[in-house]
Enzyme design. Structure first.
Site, PDB file in Angstrom:
ATOM      1  N   GLU A  73     -12.544  33.271  -2.003  1.00 40.51           N
ATOM      2  CA  GLU A  73     -13.342  33.654  -0.848  1.00 40.51           C
ATOM      3  C   GLU A  73     -13.956  32.460  -0.146  1.00 40.51           C
ATOM      4  OE1 GLU A  73     -13.447  36.568  -4.073  1.00 40.51           O
ATOM      5  OE2 GLU A  73     -14.943  35.011  -3.874  1.00 40.51           O
ATOM      6  N   CYS A  90      -9.151  37.955   1.487  1.00 41.72           N
ATOM      7  CA  CYS A  90     -10.231  38.037   0.516  1.00 41.72           C
ATOM      8  C   CYS A  90      -9.822  38.926  -0.641  1.00 41.72           C
ATOM      9  CB  CYS A  90     -11.464  38.611   1.206  1.00 41.72           C
ATOM     10  SG  CYS A  90     -12.762  39.075   0.080  1.00 41.72           S
ATOM     11  N   CYS A 119     -12.650  42.483  -0.791  1.00 42.42           N
ATOM     12  CA  CYS A 119     -12.590  43.611   0.151  1.00 42.42           C
ATOM     13  C   CYS A 119     -11.349  43.501   1.002  1.00 42.42           C
ATOM     14  CB  CYS A 119     -13.842  43.655   1.012  1.00 42.42           C
ATOM     15  SG  CYS A 119     -14.411  42.034   1.510  1.00 42.42           S
ATOM     16  N   HIS A 124     -10.239  44.105   5.996  1.00 41.14           N
ATOM     17  CA  HIS A 124      -9.548  43.227   6.943  1.00 41.14           C
ATOM     18  C   HIS A 124      -8.291  43.897   7.492  1.00 41.14           C
ATOM     19  CE1 HIS A 124     -12.256  39.911   6.424  1.00 41.14           C
ATOM     20  NE2 HIS A 124     -12.162  40.023   5.119  1.00 41.14           N
ATOM     21  N   ARG A 134     -20.310  44.689   3.445  1.00 43.20           N
ATOM     22  CA  ARG A 134     -21.264  43.595   3.606  1.00 43.20           C
ATOM     23  C   ARG A 134     -21.790  43.475   5.026  1.00 43.20           C
ATOM     24  NH1 ARG A 134     -17.618  42.802   0.154  1.00 43.20           N
ATOM     25  NH2 ARG A 134     -18.208  42.228  -1.960  1.00 43.20           N
ATOM     26  N   SER A 161     -20.198  37.763   5.934  1.00 44.81           N
ATOM     27  CA  SER A 161     -20.857  36.639   5.263  1.00 44.81           C
ATOM     28  C   SER A 161     -21.058  35.457   6.202  1.00 44.81           C
ATOM     29  CB  SER A 161     -20.097  36.228   3.996  1.00 44.81           C
ATOM     30  OG  SER A 161     -20.150  37.297   3.063  1.00 44.81           O
ATOM     31  N   CYS A 198     -19.853  37.210  -0.898  1.00 47.15           N
ATOM     32  CA  CYS A 198     -18.508  37.398  -1.422  1.00 47.15           C
ATOM     33  C   CYS A 198     -18.211  36.320  -2.451  1.00 47.15           C
ATOM     34  CB  CYS A 198     -17.539  37.341  -0.255  1.00 47.15           C
ATOM     35  SG  CYS A 198     -16.197  38.483  -0.438  1.00 47.15           S
ATOM     36  N   CYS A 205     -18.728  34.625  -9.011  1.00 47.12           N
ATOM     37  CA  CYS A 205     -18.010  33.437  -9.471  1.00 47.12           C
ATOM     38  C   CYS A 205     -18.830  32.566 -10.415  1.00 47.12           C
ATOM     39  CB  CYS A 205     -17.621  32.613  -8.274  1.00 47.12           C
ATOM     40  SG  CYS A 205     -19.029  32.217  -7.286  1.00 47.12           S
TER      41      CYS A 205
END
Lengths: 166, 566
Positions: free
Chosen positions: B14, B61, B64, B68, B478, B501, B545, B548
Site C-alpha cells: 500500500e 491495494c 480494499c 478501486h 476509509r 488515505s 491502509c 504492517c
C-alpha cells in the site's frame, strides 16, 4: 485431501507478480483434478482466510527477497514457510504472516506447507514479468507440478485447441 | 527539549507511511505525516482501453481491492454519461456494502482493538462476571459464561505455550491500557468470533463478485451476473436466499456485539474523546445509488465546515459540480515539481525527490483540498454528514451508541465527543450498523425488481471520437475515493486516483496548513516515548491502509527498535 496452490503478488510491479503468473500458467496449461484448488491471491490478506483454512497442504508461490542474486529460485518446506514470512524477506510477509497468525489462533493451520519463489530482478511499474523472470516461471511451474505429483496428483496437460493443432 | 520520535512503517503493497512527532512535556507538539502513494497507475493505464481499467486499478491495494474496481467503472461511465440498469446498481451496492462491513469489522477487531484491549489481562478475568456484564447489554448469543470460559482457556493455552499467533506482538501491560479484565475478556471473545463473522461478509462478496480478492463481475455499463430464476448456473433465488442468510448473520454480530463493544470499551477511555480532533472540515460523497444515472442515493453525502453540522451542504450525485470543481491537489510539501494546486484532470506527477525537510518537501503524498481547505474523510465524516442530512438509520444507531455509553459512564455523552480518536472508532461502528440495514434494503429492491421481470444487467458502452473526461466517486470504507479519467478517441489519456488515505495522510498544503493525521496528533499524550502506543491509537483510528510491521527509530539514541502495528 484438500490442496491449495496459492499465488500471491502485485502484478502491477513486474516481477513482484511472479506468484500470480505461475498459478495463471498452471491453470491455463493443466486440467486441475478435484482435491486441488489453484487460486490467484493477488495482494490480499485477511480475505484469504477462508481459502487457506483447514487445508491438508498449501503450496505458496511468491516473490521472495532472500538477499541472494536476482533470479534465484527458492524452495522451502514445513516450518520454514511461516518463518520466512515472519522474517520479512517476502514483500507480502504482512498479509500472509497475519493470516498464518490467525490460523494458528483458530486452530486451522494447514497440515503441510511448501513455498516456491524467486528473487525478483525488477520491482518497477509494469504488468509483465522481466524476460529473465519469465524463464524462472517455467522452472517454478515444473517444481509445483512435481510437488503435486509427490502428493499423488498427476496433472494432465490441456489438449491444445484444434485450430492450433492443425 | 523536544524529543523526536519517528514511526516508520513500510509496506510495498500500500505504499509507505512514516509519522514523525516531537514530544514536549509528555505531549505531541509537532507532527509530520509522510508517505508514498501509488502513482505508477497512470503509467500503466495510459493508452489502454477504458473498459479494462478497473481490472488493473483493483490491484493497486491489497486491503480494499473492490473499491478501486467500483470507482473505475463509475469514472468511465461518468465520462460517457452512460446509464446502467438498476439491477446492476443493486448488485454493485450489495458488494459495496458487504465489502465495507468486512473492512470495518476487520479494522476494529483485528487491526486496532489491540491498541485498547490487553489480551494478557483477559486471563485474570472472572468469566461469570464478564458474562453478566455482556448479557446485561446485549442479546448476542455468544456472550454466555460457557463461551467466555472457553475463550479464556484458549487464551491461557496460547500464553502458556508461548504460541501467541497473531497476539504475539502487543503493548501488553502498557500504562495506557485501562480496561478491567472482564471487559478485556469480552473483547477478546468478540475478536475471535469476528474472525468467523468477517468470513460471511467475504462470502457475500464472493457469491456476487465471482472471486475475492479481486472481484470479476463488473463491466463498464453494468455487471456480468446473468439473472435467471429458472437456472442453476446463474444468479437465481437459491443464491439470493443464501445472500439474505449471510446478511442476517452479519446483522446479528454488528448490532449486538460490534456496536455495543464500542460503548463498553469506550466507557473506559472517555479521555480519548478529548484527543485526536484535528481537522473538523468533513467531506463524504453519496453512496448506494438507486437509479441508473446516479442521481438518487440511499446514503447522503456532503461537506461540513468547522465541525458545525448546521453548515452541512449536500453533494447531490455523480455529476455535482460542487464536488467535481472543488477538488485540487497541492505538491508544495511533496516530492514533485510545481506547487500550485491542480485539478486531478490536469494533475501532473513529475518527481523531484529531496531529503525529508521539516519545513519543505517531505512526502510522496500530494495534499488534496476541497474548495481550498484540507478535509477529513472516513466513517466519521460520513456519519456526521448523514446525521446532518437527517438520515434516519444513522440517527438511530448513533443514538444507540451514545445512550449506551452515557448510561455506562453515568453522565451524558453527546455527538460532540465524536470529534476525536475515540469518535472515529465509534462512527465506524455506527456506519457498519447503517450498512447492514442498507444491505437488507438493497437486497429487497433487487428481488422486487427481478420479480417484476426485469433481468437487465448491462448497457453497451460506445466511445465517441475526441476527448471526454469523467470522475467516479465512491464512499469507500476509509472515506472519499475518486478516480479521474481523461479518454481520447477511446483510449485512456490521463488517469488519477485521489484515495481516502491521501485526504487524511496528506502533508501540509500550499498554505502550510497540516493534513488531518498531522493535526489530529497535536496534543496527543505520550507516556513512554519508547512505546508510543498513543500515537498508534490516533493514527489507527483513521484506519490507515498500513496493517504492517513498522520500524521505530529513536534519533537521540540512534537505535532501531522494531515494533508491530497491530
Amino acid at each position: 485431501m484438500s490442496v491449495l496452490v496459492l499465488g500471491v503478488g502485485n502484478i502491477l510491479l513486474t516481477d513482484e507478480g511472479i506468484g500470480v503468473r505461475v498459478v495463471e500458467a498452471i491453470e491455463q496449461r493443466y486440467k486441475i483434478p478435484s482435491g486441488i484448488d489453484v487460486v490467484d491471491g493477488g495482494t490480499a490478506g485477511m480475505e484469504l482466510l477462508e481459502t487457506m483454512s483447514r487445508r491438508d497442504h498449501v503450496i505458496i508461490v511468491d516473490a521472495v527477497n532472500t538477499g541472494a542474486v536476482p533470479g534465484t529460485v527458492v524452495e522451502l518446506r514445513g516450518d520454514e514457510v511461516p518463518a520466512l514470512f515472519r522474517t520479512r524477506i517476502s514483500p507480502h510477509q504482512l498479509g500472509i504472516s497475519d493470516l498464518l497468525g490467525v490460523l494458528t489462533v483458530t486452530g486451522e493451520m494447514p497440515k503441510q506447507m511448501s513455498l516456491f519463489g524467486a528473487v525478483p530482478f525488477s520491482l518497477e511499474t509494469g504488468v509483465d514479468l522481466t524476460e529473465a523472470m519469465q524463464e524462472r516461471l517455467e522452472t517454478i511451474v515444473t517444481c509445483v507440478v512435481a510437488e503435486l505429483q509427490q502428493l499423488g496428483y498427476d496433472l494432465t496437460p490441456i489438449e491444445p485447441p484444434l485450430s492450433e493443432a492443425v | 527539549m523536544a524529543k523526536r520520535i519517528v514511526v516508520d512503517p513500510v509496506t510495498r503493497i500500500e505504499g509507505h507511511l512514516r509519522v514523525d512527532v516531537e514530544v514536549e512535556n509528555g505531549q505531541v507538539s509537532k507532527a509530520w505525516s509522510s508517505g508514498q502513494a501509488w502513482r505508477g497507475i497512470e503509467k500503466i493505464l495510459e493508452g489502454r482501453d477504458p473498459l479494462d481499467a478497473w481490472v488493473f486499478t483493483q490491484r493497486i491495494c491489497g486491503v480494499c481491492t473492490t473499491v478501486h474496481a467500483i470507482a473505475s467503472v463509475r469514472a468511465v461511465e461518468n465520462a460517457l454519461q452512460l446509464e446502467i440498469p438498476t439491477n446492476a446498481q443493486f448488485i454493485r451496492n450489495l458488494i459495496v456494502g458487504a465489502h465495507a462491513i468486512h473492512d470495518h469489522i476487520v479494522h476494529f477487531y483485528h487491526l486496532s482493538a489491540l491498541d485498547w484491549v490487553d489480551i494478557t489481562s483477559a486471563i485474570k478475568a472472572d468469566p461469570k462476571k464478564a458474562a453478566e456484564l455482556a448479557e446485561s447489554l446485549s442479546t448476542w448469543k455468544l456472550n454466555g459464561v460457557h463461551e467466555l470460559t472457553a475463550v479464556q482457556e484458549k487464551l491461557k493455552g496460547f500464553v502458556n505455550s508461548g504460541q501467541l499467533g497473531i497476539f504475539a506482538n502487543g503493548y501488553w501491560g502498557h500504562d495506557a491500557m485501562k480496561l478491567p479484565p472482564e471487559v478485556n475478556l469480552i473483547a477478546a471473545a468478540h475478536y475471535l468470533q469476528a474472525l468467523e463473522v468477517q468470513r460471511d461478509a467475504n462470502r457475500l462478496v464472493t457469491v456476487l463478485g465471482g472471486k475475492t480478492p479481486h472481484i470479476q463481475n463488473l463491466a463498464v455499463g453494468g455487471v456480468t451476473n446473468s439473472i435467471n430464476l429458472d437456472s442453476q448456473a446463474v444468479l437465481n433465488m437459491e443464491r439470493l436466499v443464501y445472500i439474505k442468510d449471510l446478511i442476517d448473520k452479519l446483522e446479528d454480530f454488528v448490532k449486538n456485539a460490534y456496536l455495543l463493544d464500542l460503548a463498553v470499551i469506550g466507557a473506559h477511555y472517555t479521555d480519548w474523546a478529548g484527543y485526536g480532533k484535528g481537522i473538523t472540515d468533513y467531506l463524504c460523497v453519496p453512496e448506494m445509488p438507486l437509479d441508473g444515472k446516479g442521481e438518487k442515493f440511499n446514503m447522503p453525502g456532503g461537506y461540513i465546515s468547522n465541525g458545525d453540522l448546521s453548515t452541512f451542504k449536500p453533494i447531490t450525485g455523480f455529476n455535482d459540480p460542487y464536488f467535481i470543481e472543488g477538488v485540487a491537489e497541492s505538491t508544495k510539501h511533496s516530492w514533485y515539481h510545481g506547487d500550485m494546486p491542480l485539478h486531478p484532470w490536469k494533475g501532473e506527477t513529475e518527481p523531484n525527490y529531496d531529503d525529508f525537510n521539516d519545513e519543505g518537501q517531505y512526502s510522496w503524498i500530494k495534499s488534496p483540498t476541497f474548495h481550498g481547505k484540507p478535509a477529513q474523510v472516513g466513517p466519521l465524516a460520513n456519519v456526521l454528514c448523514m446525521a446532518a442530512a437527517g438520515h434516519e438509520p444513522t440517527k438511530k444507531y448513533l443514538g444507540v451508541l451514545t445512550d449506551t455509553l452515557s448510561s455506562l459512564v453515568g453522565s451524558p455523552i453527546g455527538i460532540d465527543a465524536l470529534h476525536s480518536t475515540l469518535g472515529r472508532h465509534a462512527a465506524r461502528a455506527v456506519r457498519c450498523a447503517v450498512l447492514v440495514d442498507e444491505l437488507k434494503v438493497q437486497w429487497q429492491m433487487l428481488v422486487n425488481n427481478i420479480g417484476k421481470g426485469d433481468t437487465d444487467i448491462y448497457n453497451r458502452p460506445v466511445f465517441p471520437k475526441g476527448e471526454i473526461q469523467g470522475v467516479g466517486i465512491h464512499e469507500a470504507p476509509r472515506g472519499v475515493l475518486s478516480h479521474w479519467v481523461v479518454i481520447d478517441d477511446g483510449k485512456i489519456k490521463n488517469y488519477q486516483a485521489v484515495v481516502p488515505s491521501t485526504w487524511n495522510a496528506g502533508p501540509r498544503n500550499a498554505e502550510d496548513v497540516p493534513g488531518p493525521y498531522e493535526a489530529s496528533l497535536m496534543g496527543n499524550p505520550i507516556a513512554n516515548p519508547d512505546r508510543p502506543l498513543e500515537v498508534l491509537r490516533t493514527v489507527h483510528s483513521f484506519d490507515p491502509c498500513i496493517a504492517c510491521a513498522i520500524h521505530l527509530m529513536d534519533t537521540e539514541q540512534n537505535e532501531i527498535v522494531k515494533v508491530r502495528a497491530l
